[in-house]
Design a protein around this motif. Structure first.
Motif, PDB file in Angstrom:
ATOM      1  N   ARG A   1      28.299  79.263  45.694  1.00 17.19           N
ATOM      2  CA  ARG A   1      29.210  78.003  45.148  1.00 17.19           C
ATOM      3  C   ARG A   1      28.997  78.295  43.798  1.00 17.19           C
ATOM      4  N   LEU A   2      27.934  78.541  43.272  1.00 16.13           N
ATOM      5  CA  LEU A   2      27.814  78.669  41.797  1.00 16.13           C
ATOM      6  C   LEU A   2      29.089  79.792  41.091  1.00 16.13           C
ATOM      7  N   VAL A   3      28.983  80.838  41.875  1.00 17.67           N
ATOM      8  CA  VAL A   3      30.082  81.893  41.316  1.00 17.67           C
ATOM      9  C   VAL A   3      31.331  81.199  41.474  1.00 17.67           C
ATOM     10  N   GLN A   4      31.658  80.263  42.524  1.00 21.12           N
ATOM     11  CA  GLN A   4      32.898  79.834  42.878  1.00 21.12           C
ATOM     12  C   GLN A   4      33.219  78.710  41.443  1.00 21.12           C
ATOM     13  N   LEU A   5      32.314  78.131  41.320  1.00 25.63           N
ATOM     14  CA  LEU A   5      32.118  77.125  40.221  1.00 25.63           C
ATOM     15  C   LEU A   5      32.759  77.755  38.833  1.00 25.63           C
TER      16      LEU A   5
ATOM     17  N   GLU B   1      32.753  77.440  32.318  1.00 24.87           N
ATOM     18  CA  GLU B   1      31.928  78.263  31.508  1.00 24.87           C
ATOM     19  C   GLU B   1      30.861  77.739  31.225  1.00 24.87           C
ATOM     20  N   LEU B   2      29.569  78.362  31.290  1.00 27.80           N
ATOM     21  CA  LEU B   2      28.274  78.097  31.261  1.00 27.80           C
ATOM     22  C   LEU B   2      27.895  78.702  29.648  1.00 27.80           C
ATOM     23  N   THR B   3      28.150  77.811  28.761  1.00 25.96           N
ATOM     24  CA  THR B   3      28.094  78.434  27.366  1.00 25.96           C
ATOM     25  C   THR B   3      26.667  78.712  26.953  1.00 25.96           C
TER      26      THR B   3
END
Lengths: 571, 179
Positions: free
Chosen positions: B27-31, B36-38
């Motif tokens: 689900r993290l990949v989907q998110l 974008e995790l800066t």
């Protein structure tokens, strides 16, 4: 029944006049959250979680103490009530250490459940978080003041249910602390470790040492059973997980009303005696584990040709009803052996039985003679203390030290029994509690109260009532015996009795634990423990109480009655 | 559509909350299609970018002056601040230190631990000074609280998904836990 009409959340309700709002709502199936309220305790409105909006009342009112009246209109979940409730919860959380992640009660905590219910995802107020003491001076449970919310359930349980009056509070306001006696460590106080406070505590403030962190409610099983450690016959709920007994709780709906004593709640779980796990037969100098067939075969071989006066069998008065029945069928019926109990059954006193805890509640005068309920039948003793709180008078007749003496309105030596009986005769609803220290002459004097008083016998063994009913008497002699069968269960014989028993040519000991008696026996048979047995016994008031297995017995273990039945087949 | 920028950082924490973020698994990949995790403490870039992010996530309690600086910087650089986990929300297990005198605690940590030889209490000017432990919301304004030790990956996923839908998440049921 007089009723009044009220409206709760728009729902028209007819409720009993004099009921509180909480009671009326509960009857109607409307849930009002509570915290300091406990069904077995008097309501004091301490926590303010049950605040509701009552029309025409200036402020929110606690449902647990607010009496209903005709035409009353109440909203239990109005924005104002919910806001107040959340505020109360936030205040409770911020006052002491209520961090759930290292708390034993997390998952079962009533405070936590309420916070979840009202969606508390943070606290507005920082926790002052002063370091509070943890009192670990008692053997069986701990008081962690950091978790205490001062709901005073423990105090009410101690005072109202057990009538022990150990607990109270010291200081006021935010400095308030639960305290024992005149602020002494709990272990040095008048606390009797009955554990009733532990059972009612809504948070992790009172923690059972043995079962702490061993499983939440969702992980454990409860088995409704009865305590077999005295003749009061308290209803219990045995809490187990994966085949282990974690703790014992009192049954709120049984006559003991949730109350247990240290001997029923805690002590049995700390029994460290060595268990007997297999039948054993003396071969050469030692006892050797053998099969049931071999052990029973050895007993049958000795029993044949030694019936009648040459054989005897004694059973503990703790044995369950079907065990006692089978015991008589085998030894009295089939073998015509001498039979009896290892504990006194009070049969010689020839006094009535049948008085109950409810009779104590209704008594105006209680005469205790020849026994000490606070030492041997504690829950009955607590009940007497409750009756005293309500105004009953206590007469204690004894020549020995007795826990009831400090509470007695009048104390008598055994020689002055007549005087005590006379006082009793002048009362309206007397109860006589009698024990094995009475002699026959004193019993005859007490008997003059028959018809007027209710009699409660302090049977030394839990099923003394049934043993007495079956005509079993205590006192055994092994003189000239060829075969002696002792069915001890988890009871132990005093050393003199073991010596006497060993005079028999062939000694069988049927017991749960290794003891001096099993050490000298020719055959040892294993018996199941209190939480592995199924059956019933007869409590001191004549009530038949069911005992249920909470944990499966070890493999190869047989019920006592089943062993006797197998033996009978071989005779 | 441009991705929503999210930055995370930790204060006095055990890293368990960040583990729970990773435990969202696929689900993290989907998110990551939408966000974008800066910057995070477990990626190359550690500090939230100067130009700011939409969502800032802080785990851990405030236990020293550096924590306060980090919290204030995150607050300045994000539009929505999430306190993630019991330590960030309530102060959590770190508040146990408040039971002790600060010198006593420092001595225990740097001198008296069983494996320490010739220990010394650090006193460099460059280090943050310990302060009384408290929740993040005692230092900066927090918009969303997700308690839990750690919060479940479900709760974190739920909260981020709700934000992506333009709603303020309200935790209920199994998503709201304190342990």
């Amino acid at each position: 029944m007089a009723t009044v009409n009220i409206k709760i959340n728009g729902q028209q309700i007819q409720a009993r006049a004099g009921a509180t709002l909480l009671e009326a709502a509960k009857e109607a199936g409307i849930d009002i959250p509570t915290l300091c309220h406990h069904p077995a305790l008097a309501n004091i409105g301490a926590c303010r979680v049950c605040l509701v909006e009552v029309a025409k009342q200036r402020t929110l009112q606690p449902a647990c103490t607010f009496p209903i009246s005709e035409g009353m209109e109440v909203e239990t979940e109005s924005p104002k009530a919910v806001e107040a409730r959340k505020f109360v919860l936030e205040m409770l959380f911020s006052e002491r250490n209520h961090y759930c992640m290292y708390c034993e009660m997390s998952g079962d905590c009533e405070l936590q459940a309420l916070a979840y219910r009202y969606g508390l995802d943070h606290w507005t107020y920082p926790s002052p978080h002063a370091k509070m003491p943890v009192d670990g001076t008692r053997k069986y449970f701990i008081m962690d003041h950091n978790r205490c919310i001062l709901c005073r359930r423990c105090i009410r349980a101690c005072s109202d249910l057990v009538a022990n009056h150990t607990l109270g509070v010291r200081f006021r306001g935010a400095k308030t602390m639960i305290s024992a006696d005149m602020d002494v460590p709990f272990g040095d106080s008048t606390c009797v470790s009955c554990g009733t406070c532990l059972q009612v505590c809504p948070t992790g403030a009172l923690v059972d040492r043995k079962s702490a962190y061993m499983g939440r409610e969702v992980h454990v099983e409860h088995t409704a059973s009865a305590c077999t450690f005295c003749a009061v016959g308290c209803g219990t709920s045995v809490v187990t997980r994966a085949g282990h007994v974690l703790r014992v709780e009192g049954d709120w709906d049984a006559p003991n009303q949730g109350v247990l004593c240290v001997a029923g709640r805690f002590e049995p779980l700390y029994d460290r005696r060595e268990r007997i796990t297999s039948p054993m037969l003396r071969k050469g100098n030692g006892l050797v584990p053998v099969s049931w067939d071999e052990a029973l075969g050895a007993i049958a071989a000795k029993a044949k040709g030694n019936s009648g006066k040459k054989a005897a069998a004694y059973v503990t008065g703790k044995a369950l009803n079907d065990t006692l029945g089978e015991f008589l069928r085998v030894f009295q019926g089939k073998m015509q052996a001498t039979v009896g109990t290892v504990e006194p059954t009070l049969a010689d006193l020839d006094l009535p039985v049948g008085g109950s805890l409810a009779d104590v509640d209704a008594a105006d005068c209680i005469l205790v003679a020849g026994g000490d309920p606070l030492a041997t039948h504690r829950v009955l003793g607590y009940r007497v203390k409750r009756a005293l709180d309500k105004g009953a008078r206590l007469l204690v007749v004894t020549d020995k030290p007795n826990g009831m003496l400090p509470l007695a309105h009048r104390k008598f030596g055994m020689a002055q029994l007549d005087e005590a009986v006379k006082v009793c005769q002048g009362s309206a609803a007397p109860v006589v509690i009698y024990g094995g220290d009475l002699d026959k002459a004193s019993a005859r004097k007490l008997a003059t109260l028959v018809g007027k008083a209710r009699f409660i016998p302090l049977f030394p063994a839990s099923n003394g009532y049934r043993a007495r009913e079956l005509g079993l008497k205590n006192g055994f002699s092994a003189n000239g015996l060829k075969v002696l069968y002792l069915l001890l269960g988890d009871a132990e014989l005093p050393d003199e009795a073991v010596k006497e028993a060993r005079r028999a040519a062939f000694l069988v000991v049927h017991a749960a634990y290794k003891s001096a008696a099993t050490d000298v026996a020719d055959v040892v048979l294993p018996a199941p423990l209190w939480y592995e047995q199924e059956g019933s016994f007869t409590a001191l008031d004549g009530r038949k109480v069911a005992v249920k297995p909470a944990v499966a017995a070890p493999e190869g273990m047989l019920a006592e009655a089943a062993v006797l039945a197998r033996l009978a087949e071989r005779l | 559509m441009a991705k929503v920028k999210v930055a995370t950082d930790w204060l006095a924490a055990c890293a368990g909350c960040h583990m729970s973020v990773l435990d969202m698994d696929e689900r993290l990949v989907q998110l990551l299609d939408k966000i974008e995790l800066t910057s995070t403490p477990i990626t190359d870039l550690k500090h939230p970018p100067k130009e700011g992010v939409t969502v800032g996530i802080l785990t851990g309690a405030i236990s020293n002056t550096t924590n306060i600086e980090v919290a204030k910087q995150m607050r300045e650089r994000c539009q929505i601040l999430i306190a993630l986990g019991d330590c960030a929300v309530f102060g959590g297990i770190v508040t146990m230190r408040n039971f002790f005198d600060m010198n006593e605690a420092l001595k225990r940590a740097y001198v008296e631990t069983e494996s320490t030889v010739d220990g010394k209490i650090p006193c460099s000017e460059e280090l943050g000074r310990p302060v009384r432990v408290c929740a993040v919301n005692q230092v900066v304004k927090v918009d969303i609280h997700i308690p839990g030790c750690p919060p479940s990956p479900d709760a974190i996923y739920y909260a981020l998904s709700e934000l992506l839908e333009g709603r303020i998440p309200v935790l209920t049921g199994d998503n709201l836990k304190y342990d």
